[in-house]
Motif scaffolding. Structure first.
Motif, PDB file in Angstrom:
ATOM      1  N   ARG A 225      27.530  24.895  70.932  1.00  0.00           N
ATOM      2  CA  ARG A 225      28.740  24.890  70.104  1.00  0.00           C
ATOM      3  C   ARG A 225      29.163  23.471  69.746  1.00  0.00           C
ATOM      4  O   ARG A 225      29.407  23.153  68.575  1.00  0.00           O
ATOM      5  N   LEU A 226      29.248  22.600  70.745  1.00  0.00           N
ATOM      6  CA  LEU A 226      29.644  21.224  70.460  1.00  0.00           C
ATOM      7  C   LEU A 226      28.588  20.503  69.627  1.00  0.00           C
ATOM      8  O   LEU A 226      28.915  19.685  68.760  1.00  0.00           O
ATOM      9  N   GLY A 227      27.329  20.814  69.889  1.00  0.00           N
ATOM     10  CA  GLY A 227      26.260  20.210  69.110  1.00  0.00           C
ATOM     11  C   GLY A 227      26.375  20.555  67.640  1.00  0.00           C
ATOM     12  O   GLY A 227      26.212  19.692  66.765  1.00  0.00           O
ATOM     13  N   ASN A 228      26.678  21.813  67.352  1.00  0.00           N
ATOM     14  CA  ASN A 228      26.841  22.233  65.958  1.00  0.00           C
ATOM     15  C   ASN A 228      28.025  21.537  65.301  1.00  0.00           C
ATOM     16  O   ASN A 228      27.995  21.215  64.109  1.00  0.00           O
ATOM     17  N   GLU A 229      29.080  21.293  66.078  1.00  0.00           N
ATOM     18  CA  GLU A 229      30.266  20.634  65.536  1.00  0.00           C
ATOM     19  C   GLU A 229      30.029  19.152  65.261  1.00  0.00           C
ATOM     20  O   GLU A 229      30.558  18.597  64.295  1.00  0.00           O
ATOM     21  N   LEU A 230      29.237  18.516  66.109  1.00  0.00           N
ATOM     22  CA  LEU A 230      29.136  17.057  66.082  1.00  0.00           C
ATOM     23  C   LEU A 230      27.868  16.516  65.440  1.00  0.00           C
ATOM     24  O   LEU A 230      27.813  15.342  65.075  1.00  0.00           O
ATOM     25  N   ARG A 231      26.848  17.353  65.280  1.00  0.00           N
ATOM     26  CA  ARG A 231      25.531  16.857  64.886  1.00  0.00           C
ATOM     27  C   ARG A 231      25.531  16.137  63.539  1.00  0.00           C
ATOM     28  O   ARG A 231      24.917  15.081  63.385  1.00  0.00           O
ATOM     29  N   GLY A 232      26.200  16.698  62.545  1.00  0.00           N
ATOM     30  CA  GLY A 232      26.142  16.113  61.211  1.00  0.00           C
ATOM     31  C   GLY A 232      24.774  16.322  60.589  1.00  0.00           C
ATOM     32  O   GLY A 232      24.033  17.240  60.951  1.00  0.00           O
ATOM     33  N   SER A 233      24.404  15.443  59.661  1.00  0.00           N
ATOM     34  CA  SER A 233      23.161  15.640  58.909  1.00  0.00           C
ATOM     35  C   SER A 233      21.915  15.206  59.669  1.00  0.00           C
ATOM     36  O   SER A 233      20.841  15.787  59.490  1.00  0.00           O
ATOM     37  N   ASP A 234      22.024  14.174  60.510  1.00  0.00           N
ATOM     38  CA  ASP A 234      20.817  13.685  61.192  1.00  0.00           C
ATOM     39  C   ASP A 234      21.074  13.293  62.644  1.00  0.00           C
ATOM     40  O   ASP A 234      20.344  12.502  63.221  1.00  0.00           O
ATOM     41  N   GLY A 235      22.120  13.859  63.248  1.00  0.00           N
ATOM     42  CA  GLY A 235      22.468  13.498  64.616  1.00  0.00           C
ATOM     43  C   GLY A 235      21.536  14.103  65.645  1.00  0.00           C
ATOM     44  O   GLY A 235      20.818  15.072  65.383  1.00  0.00           O
ATOM     45  N   LEU A 236      21.561  13.527  66.843  1.00  0.00           N
ATOM     46  CA  LEU A 236      20.760  14.002  67.965  1.00  0.00           C
ATOM     47  C   LEU A 236      21.673  14.458  69.095  1.00  0.00           C
ATOM     48  O   LEU A 236      22.693  13.826  69.387  1.00  0.00           O
ATOM     49  N   ILE A 237      21.290  15.554  69.732  1.00  0.00           N
ATOM     50  CA  ILE A 237      22.004  16.072  70.891  1.00  0.00           C
ATOM     51  C   ILE A 237      21.114  15.856  72.110  1.00  0.00           C
ATOM     52  O   ILE A 237      19.943  16.245  72.110  1.00  0.00           O
ATOM     53  N   VAL A 238      21.675  15.247  73.145  1.00  0.00           N
ATOM     54  CA  VAL A 238      20.930  14.905  74.352  1.00  0.00           C
ATOM     55  C   VAL A 238      21.434  15.758  75.516  1.00  0.00           C
ATOM     56  O   VAL A 238      22.647  15.927  75.690  1.00  0.00           O
ATOM     57  N   GLY A 239      20.519  16.297  76.304  1.00  0.00           N
ATOM     58  CA  GLY A 239      20.872  17.049  77.503  1.00  0.00           C
ATOM     59  C   GLY A 239      20.217  16.423  78.721  1.00  0.00           C
ATOM     60  O   GLY A 239      19.045  16.037  78.672  1.00  0.00           O
ATOM     61  N   ILE A 240      20.978  16.330  79.823  1.00  0.00           N
ATOM     62  CA  ILE A 240      20.490  15.682  81.038  1.00  0.00           C
ATOM     63  C   ILE A 240      20.817  16.573  82.232  1.00  0.00           C
ATOM     64  O   ILE A 240      21.978  16.943  82.434  1.00  0.00           O
ATOM     65  N   GLY A 241      19.801  16.932  83.024  1.00  0.00           N
ATOM     66  CA  GLY A 241      20.045  17.791  84.174  1.00  0.00           C
ATOM     67  C   GLY A 241      18.926  17.721  85.185  1.00  0.00           C
ATOM     68  O   GLY A 241      17.938  17.000  84.995  1.00  0.00           O
ATOM     69  N   ASP A 242      19.079  18.504  86.267  1.00  0.00           N
ATOM     70  CA  ASP A 242      18.092  18.417  87.348  1.00  0.00           C
ATOM     71  C   ASP A 242      17.615  19.757  87.883  1.00  0.00           C
ATOM     72  O   ASP A 242      16.587  19.820  88.548  1.00  0.00           O
ATOM     73  N   GLY A 243      18.358  20.842  87.636  1.00  0.00           N
ATOM     74  CA  GLY A 243      18.008  22.110  88.264  1.00  0.00           C
ATOM     75  C   GLY A 243      17.707  23.216  87.277  1.00  0.00           C
ATOM     76  O   GLY A 243      17.945  23.089  86.069  1.00  0.00           O
ATOM     77  N   ALA A 244      17.196  24.324  87.799  1.00  0.00           N
ATOM     78  CA  ALA A 244      16.836  25.460  86.951  1.00  0.00           C
ATOM     79  C   ALA A 244      18.032  25.974  86.163  1.00  0.00           C
ATOM     80  O   ALA A 244      17.880  26.468  85.037  1.00  0.00           O
ATOM     81  N   ASN A 245      19.224  25.844  86.724  1.00  0.00           N
ATOM     82  CA  ASN A 245      20.430  26.291  86.044  1.00  0.00           C
ATOM     83  C   ASN A 245      20.714  25.484  84.779  1.00  0.00           C
ATOM     84  O   ASN A 245      21.495  25.899  83.928  1.00  0.00           O
ATOM     85  N   ASP A 246      20.071  24.323  84.646  1.00  0.00           N
ATOM     86  CA  ASP A 246      20.264  23.478  83.467  1.00  0.00           C
ATOM     87  C   ASP A 246      19.286  23.799  82.335  1.00  0.00           C
ATOM     88  O   ASP A 246      19.457  23.301  81.216  1.00  0.00           O
ATOM     89  N   LEU A 247      18.265  24.586  82.609  1.00  0.00           N
ATOM     90  CA  LEU A 247      17.196  24.764  81.627  1.00  0.00           C
ATOM     91  C   LEU A 247      17.668  25.322  80.281  1.00  0.00           C
ATOM     92  O   LEU A 247      17.267  24.797  79.231  1.00  0.00           O
ATOM     93  N   PRO A 248      18.505  26.365  80.232  1.00  0.00           N
ATOM     94  CA  PRO A 248      18.961  26.830  78.915  1.00  0.00           C
ATOM     95  C   PRO A 248      19.754  25.769  78.156  1.00  0.00           C
ATOM     96  O   PRO A 248      19.636  25.654  76.936  1.00  0.00           O
ATOM     97  N   MET A 249      20.570  24.997  78.867  1.00  0.00           N
ATOM     98  CA  MET A 249      21.291  23.895  78.232  1.00  0.00           C
ATOM     99  C   MET A 249      20.312  22.879  77.664  1.00  0.00           C
ATOM    100  O   MET A 249      20.431  22.445  76.509  1.00  0.00           O
ATOM    101  N   LEU A 250      19.334  22.496  78.454  1.00  0.00           N
ATOM    102  CA  LEU A 250      18.360  21.499  78.022  1.00  0.00           C
ATOM    103  C   LEU A 250      17.538  22.005  76.840  1.00  0.00           C
ATOM    104  O   LEU A 250      17.146  21.222  75.965  1.00  0.00           O
ATOM    105  N   ALA A 251      17.294  23.308  76.800  1.00  0.00           N
ATOM    106  CA  ALA A 251      16.527  23.884  75.696  1.00  0.00           C
ATOM    107  C   ALA A 251      17.286  23.804  74.378  1.00  0.00           C
ATOM    108  O   ALA A 251      16.684  23.876  73.304  1.00  0.00           O
ATOM    109  N   ASN A 252      18.608  23.643  74.446  1.00  0.00           N
ATOM    110  CA  ASN A 252      19.427  23.532  73.242  1.00  0.00           C
ATOM    111  C   ASN A 252      19.679  22.086  72.833  1.00  0.00           C
ATOM    112  O   ASN A 252      20.456  21.835  71.906  1.00  0.00           O
TER     113      ASN A 252
END
Length: 289
Positions: A225-252
């Motif tokens: 949701r925040l990525g869609n709001e903030l990305r703009g035309s050529d922005g990048l979204i970065v995800g940082i995590g360590d556990g299996a619970n982070d995988l869906p977030m990181l996939a986005n």
């Protein structure tokens, strides 16, 4: 072996990189230039141009080097949002385990935490189970954990400052607890936080969580949701995590980074940082002069 050289650059980082190893790596990658990057407690170099990914990856794994192949358009000033996990990522501890230690049950709770982070058991059920074991603990124990045990991961503040310097927003998204995320938000100038609320009655933990549990699905929804709001035309979204619970977030995320992570996470992310601090993440981006 003849290196296949492309347009990417190779970033290699570690607490110490012997010169012979650096030269061998440059030869393996087919790089014609080696540039030292400014760092604090580690060493980092940019090798360009670079190819031969599989051989480079094997060499770096054997030599305990963090590495990243970076395309020329992966600029830091394109980052619009950095979503960061809290426990064992932004900070060095698992808060629920340290809270449990106040009751003398850290070993039992930590075993559940570790299993959940490896993806062996369902996170929602594991969190309910762990929080239930905290029933009756005085809320003052949370402050003790924050004051006495919570430490930022190496390079955390420099990483956040780097993202902030290019106008990127930061999201601390955690399956942990608001008691800690809100304090870190105020302390570090983080823009958004999402986490679980521990239910408290008469100054003690009830063993329950208020409202909906922040699990892997909720984490993914927030970065999307925040990525869609903030990305703009050529922005990048970065995800940082360590556990299996982070995988869906990181996939986005456009660029996903496993920080001192479980093998299941390292295998599914763009990059992995195992040897250096969080500030090493800034080096996987091209910095404008």
């Amino acid at each position: 072996m003849i290196a296949t050289v492309g347009t990417e650059t190779l970033i290699v980082q570690a607490p110490d990189i012997p010169t012979p190893s650096l030269k061998q790596l440059a030869k393996l990658a087919g790089a014609s230039s080696i540039e030292a990057l400014p760092t604090t407690d580690t060493q980092a170099f940019r090798l360009a141009p670079a190819g031969n990914r599989a051989a480079v990856a094997a060499f770096c794994a054997e030599s305990l080097l963090d590495f990243a192949f970076v395309p020329p358009d992966q600029r830091l000033d394109r980052v619009r949002l950095a979503a960061i996990d809290m426990d064992s990522t932004l900070i060095t501890i698992e808060c629920v385990d340290e809270i449990a230690d106040m009751l003398g049950i850290k070993r039992e709770v930590a075993a559940i935490t570790e299993s959940a982070m490896r993806g062996e058991i369902d996170f929602r059920q594991s969190l309910k189970q762990r929080v239930r074991l905290l029933t009756g603990l005085d809320v003052s124990a949370l402050q003790r954990v924050y004051d006495e045990r919570l430490r930022l991961s190496p390079g955390a503040e420099r990483m956040l400052a780097g993202f902030r310097s290019v106008g990127a927003k930061t999201l601390l998204v955690s399956g942990g607890f608001t008691f800690f995320t809100e304090r870190l938000k105020a302390r570090l100038g983080i823009d958004y936080t999402v986490s679980n609320i521990l239910e408290i009655a008469d100054g003690k933990l009830t063993g329950r969580i208020q409202e909906n549990i922040v699990d892997a699905t909720v984490k993914a929804e927030w970065i999307r949701r925040l990525g869609n709001e903030l990305r703009g035309s050529d922005g990048l979204i970065v995800g940082i995590g360590d556990g299996a619970n982070d995988l869906p977030m990181l996939a986005n995320a456009d660029i996903s980074i496993a920080y001192r992570a479980k093998p299941i996470v390292r295998a599914r992310t763009t990059y992995a940082i195992d040897q250096c601090g969080l500030d090493a993440i800034l080096n996987v981006f091209i910095h404008n002069p």
